[in-house]
Motif scaffolding. Structure first.
Motif, PDB file in Angstrom:
ATOM      1  N   ASP A 205      43.560 106.962   9.623  1.00 40.80           N
ATOM      2  CA  ASP A 205      43.718 107.936   8.541  1.00 40.80           C
ATOM      3  C   ASP A 205      44.353 107.297   7.305  1.00 40.80           C
ATOM      4  OD1 ASP A 205      42.628 109.963  10.084  1.00 40.80           O
ATOM      5  OD2 ASP A 205      44.578 110.539  10.914  1.00 40.80           O
ATOM      6  N   LYS A 206      45.333 106.435   7.510  1.00 39.43           N
ATOM      7  CA  LYS A 206      46.051 105.840   6.376  1.00 39.43           C
ATOM      8  C   LYS A 206      45.329 104.615   5.838  1.00 39.43           C
ATOM      9  CE  LYS A 206      50.543 103.969   4.986  1.00 39.43           C
ATOM     10  NZ  LYS A 206      51.939 103.656   5.405  1.00 39.43           N
ATOM     11  N   TYR A 207      44.720 103.828   6.733  1.00 41.50           N
ATOM     12  CA  TYR A 207      44.003 102.613   6.357  1.00 41.50           C
ATOM     13  C   TYR A 207      42.519 102.818   6.624  1.00 41.50           C
ATOM     14  CZ  TYR A 207      48.798 101.010   6.897  1.00 41.50           C
ATOM     15  OH  TYR A 207      50.159 100.896   6.807  1.00 41.50           O
ATOM     16  N   ASP A 208      41.694 101.912   6.105  1.00 43.76           N
ATOM     17  CA  ASP A 208      40.272 101.999   6.438  1.00 43.76           C
ATOM     18  C   ASP A 208      40.041 101.702   7.913  1.00 43.76           C
ATOM     19  OD1 ASP A 208      38.936 102.638   3.900  1.00 43.76           O
ATOM     20  OD2 ASP A 208      39.808 100.758   3.221  1.00 43.76           O
ATOM     21  N   PHE A 209      40.766 100.709   8.431  1.00 48.84           N
ATOM     22  CA  PHE A 209      40.712 100.420   9.860  1.00 48.84           C
ATOM     23  C   PHE A 209      41.968  99.681  10.274  1.00 48.84           C
ATOM     24  CE2 PHE A 209      38.769  96.668   7.942  1.00 48.84           C
ATOM     25  CZ  PHE A 209      39.238  95.603   8.704  1.00 48.84           C
ATOM     26  N   VAL A 210      42.214  99.661  11.576  1.00 53.78           N
ATOM     27  CA  VAL A 210      43.368  98.957  12.135  1.00 53.78           C
ATOM     28  C   VAL A 210      42.879  98.032  13.248  1.00 53.78           C
ATOM     29  CG1 VAL A 210      45.036 100.752  11.540  1.00 53.78           C
ATOM     30  CG2 VAL A 210      43.824 100.849  13.744  1.00 53.78           C
TER      31      VAL A 210
ATOM     32  N   ARG B  61      29.690 100.054   8.709  1.00 57.65           N
ATOM     33  CA  ARG B  61      29.987 101.372   9.293  1.00 57.65           C
ATOM     34  C   ARG B  61      30.540 102.350   8.258  1.00 57.65           C
ATOM     35  NH1 ARG B  61      33.628 102.731  14.735  1.00 57.65           N
ATOM     36  NH2 ARG B  61      34.193 104.847  14.114  1.00 57.65           N
ATOM     37  N   LEU B  62      31.405 101.865   7.362  1.00 58.94           N
ATOM     38  CA  LEU B  62      32.065 102.757   6.398  1.00 58.94           C
ATOM     39  C   LEU B  62      31.326 102.856   5.069  1.00 58.94           C
ATOM     40  CD1 LEU B  62      35.783 101.737   7.057  1.00 58.94           C
ATOM     41  CD2 LEU B  62      34.530 103.687   8.000  1.00 58.94           C
ATOM     42  N   GLY B  63      30.373 101.944   4.832  1.00 59.28           N
ATOM     43  CA  GLY B  63      29.563 102.027   3.622  1.00 59.28           C
ATOM     44  C   GLY B  63      30.255 101.595   2.351  1.00 59.28           C
ATOM     45  N   LYS B  64      31.260 100.715   2.467  1.00 58.81           N
ATOM     46  CA  LYS B  64      31.906 100.167   1.265  1.00 58.81           C
ATOM     47  C   LYS B  64      32.359  98.750   1.534  1.00 58.81           C
ATOM     48  CE  LYS B  64      36.286 102.596   2.277  1.00 58.81           C
ATOM     49  NZ  LYS B  64      37.349 103.432   1.683  1.00 58.81           N
ATOM     50  N   LYS B  65      32.445  97.951   0.471  1.00 63.37           N
ATOM     51  CA  LYS B  65      32.679  96.507   0.600  1.00 63.37           C
ATOM     52  C   LYS B  65      34.166  96.128   0.576  1.00 63.37           C
ATOM     53  CE  LYS B  65      28.264  95.268   0.413  1.00 63.37           C
ATOM     54  NZ  LYS B  65      27.573  94.578   1.520  1.00 63.37           N
ATOM     55  N   SER B  66      34.995  96.952  -0.050  1.00 67.54           N
ATOM     56  CA  SER B  66      36.424  96.648  -0.158  1.00 67.54           C
ATOM     57  C   SER B  66      37.205  97.573   0.774  1.00 67.54           C
ATOM     58  CB  SER B  66      36.907  96.837  -1.602  1.00 67.54           C
ATOM     59  OG  SER B  66      36.255  95.933  -2.463  1.00 67.54           O
ATOM     60  N   LEU B  67      37.993  96.972   1.670  1.00 62.82           N
ATOM     61  CA  LEU B  67      38.681  97.750   2.697  1.00 62.82           C
ATOM     62  C   LEU B  67      40.151  97.335   2.791  1.00 62.82           C
ATOM     63  CD1 LEU B  67      35.957  97.610   5.503  1.00 62.82           C
ATOM     64  CD2 LEU B  67      36.343  99.439   3.848  1.00 62.82           C
ATOM     65  N   TYR B  68      40.977  98.275   3.156  1.00 66.37           N
ATOM     66  CA  TYR B  68      42.412  98.093   3.331  1.00 66.37           C
ATOM     67  C   TYR B  68      42.715  98.229   4.822  1.00 66.37           C
ATOM     68  CZ  TYR B  68      47.432  99.262   2.640  1.00 66.37           C
ATOM     69  OH  TYR B  68      48.812  99.313   2.679  1.00 66.37           O
ATOM     70  N   ALA B  69      43.293  97.176   5.405  1.00 68.12           N
ATOM     71  CA  ALA B  69      43.471  97.136   6.855  1.00 68.12           C
ATOM     72  C   ALA B  69      44.925  96.896   7.225  1.00 68.12           C
ATOM     73  CB  ALA B  69      42.591  96.039   7.454  1.00 68.12           C
ATOM     74  N   LYS B  70      45.250  97.303   8.460  1.00 61.47           N
ATOM     75  CA  LYS B  70      46.600  97.072   8.997  1.00 61.47           C
ATOM     76  C   LYS B  70      46.469  96.508  10.400  1.00 61.47           C
ATOM     77  CE  LYS B  70      51.173  97.512   9.394  1.00 61.47           C
ATOM     78  NZ  LYS B  70      51.892  98.785   9.238  1.00 61.47           N
ATOM     79  N   GLN B  71      47.229  95.439  10.683  1.00 59.19           N
ATOM     80  CA  GLN B  71      47.309  94.935  12.053  1.00 59.19           C
ATOM     81  C   GLN B  71      48.539  95.561  12.701  1.00 59.19           C
ATOM     82  OE1 GLN B  71      45.617  91.235  12.580  1.00 59.19           O
ATOM     83  NE2 GLN B  71      46.568  90.767  14.527  1.00 59.19           N
TER      84      GLN B  71
END
Length: 260
Positions: A182-187, A217-227
């Motif tokens: 919810d907060k990031y594009d993916f984790v 999968r998300l249909g966009k090239k720029s993503l914000y991720a968290k490990q």
């Protein structure tokens, strides 16, 4: 006796005690492989990185506590941070040659941006050792350099208690568990017991595999991720053709000297 400088940098974090620690040992010429492996084993961090000047840039190599690897993101970010912050590198871009080809790093205000080759993963049948090792059957499995296990939610990723003896049976470098957020594009989380890394805090190279999957999968090239390791780390990623840019911060924990 030979003295060598050593820096310990926390990559993908704006402050010490977070992100992924890497030891950085700048060299003017290569040490014997055995010596570099011994240094990495002594440091007992996920990665120790060495580099030497070459042509218009540097050649870079990475060692876990037990073996050399072909690609490492957080230690490359740490090496670039040392070059920019302490070794007087003044060009806008650092070029590193490596076992994975050309890698570059640029400074963007306080953030550093890695440019790595993309490693698109392919769908695979989930191995039983992966299911047993993660304690739950993923929605899907893919593979390239690592196994990728896709789950439904961030809560699924946080709940994983890995069985490292099962994960060691797998034929890849490690296992990436990932899910939307919810907060990031993916984790994601990353486990590599075979390479002496039970859980890596932040694994830059994993995102060269995750980005082709998540951008489609998300249909966009720029993503914000968290490990989602205990230390945690944030990454700003973009898929550009057959390359992936991975941006993050770095902080100095230690500056010292090795005597060998």
């Amino acid at each position: 006796m030979t003295s060598l400088p050593i820096y310990q940098i926390d990559a993908f974090s704006q402050q010490a005690f977070a992100g992924n620690p890497a030891a950085v040992v700048p060299l003017q010429q290569w040490l014997a492989d055995e010596v570099m492996q011994n240094i990495a084993s002594e440091n007992n961090l996920a990665e120790t990185v060495f580099f030497v000047p070459e042509d218009d840039g540097f050649y870079i190599r990475w060692f876990t506590p037990v073996r050399e690897v072909k690609l490492c993101g957080h230690a490359t970010l740490a090496a670039a941070y040392v070059l920019f912050e302490y070794l007087g590198f003044s060009e806008p871009e650092i070029k590193f040659q490596s076992l994975s080809g050309l890698l570059t790093v640029k400074q963007d205000n306080q953030r550093l941006t890695l440019n790595f080759p993309a490693q698109p993963p392919e769908p695979q049948h989930c191995p039983e050792a992966l299911v047993q090792g993660l304690g739950k059957t993923p929605l899907a499995c893919l593979a390239n350099e690592d196994w990728i296990a896709v789950f439904d939610s961030e809560a699924d990723i946080l709940a994983i208690e890995p069985n490292h003896s099962e994960l060691q049976k797998l034929d890849k470098r490690g296992v990436i568990a990932t899910a939307p957020s919810d907060k990031y594009d993916f984790v994601a989380r990353f486990f590599s017991p075979k390479y002496g890394i039970p859980e890596d805090p932040v694994t830059g190279s994993a995102y060269t595999q995750l980005m082709p999957y998540w951008t489609e999968r998300l249909g966009k090239k720029s993503l914000y991720a968290k490990q989602l390791s205990s230390r945690g780390g944030e990454l700003w990623c973009e898929l550009i053709g057959d390359r992936v840019t991975i941006a993050g911060y770095a902080a100095t924990y230690l500056i010292g000297e090795i005597n060998i």
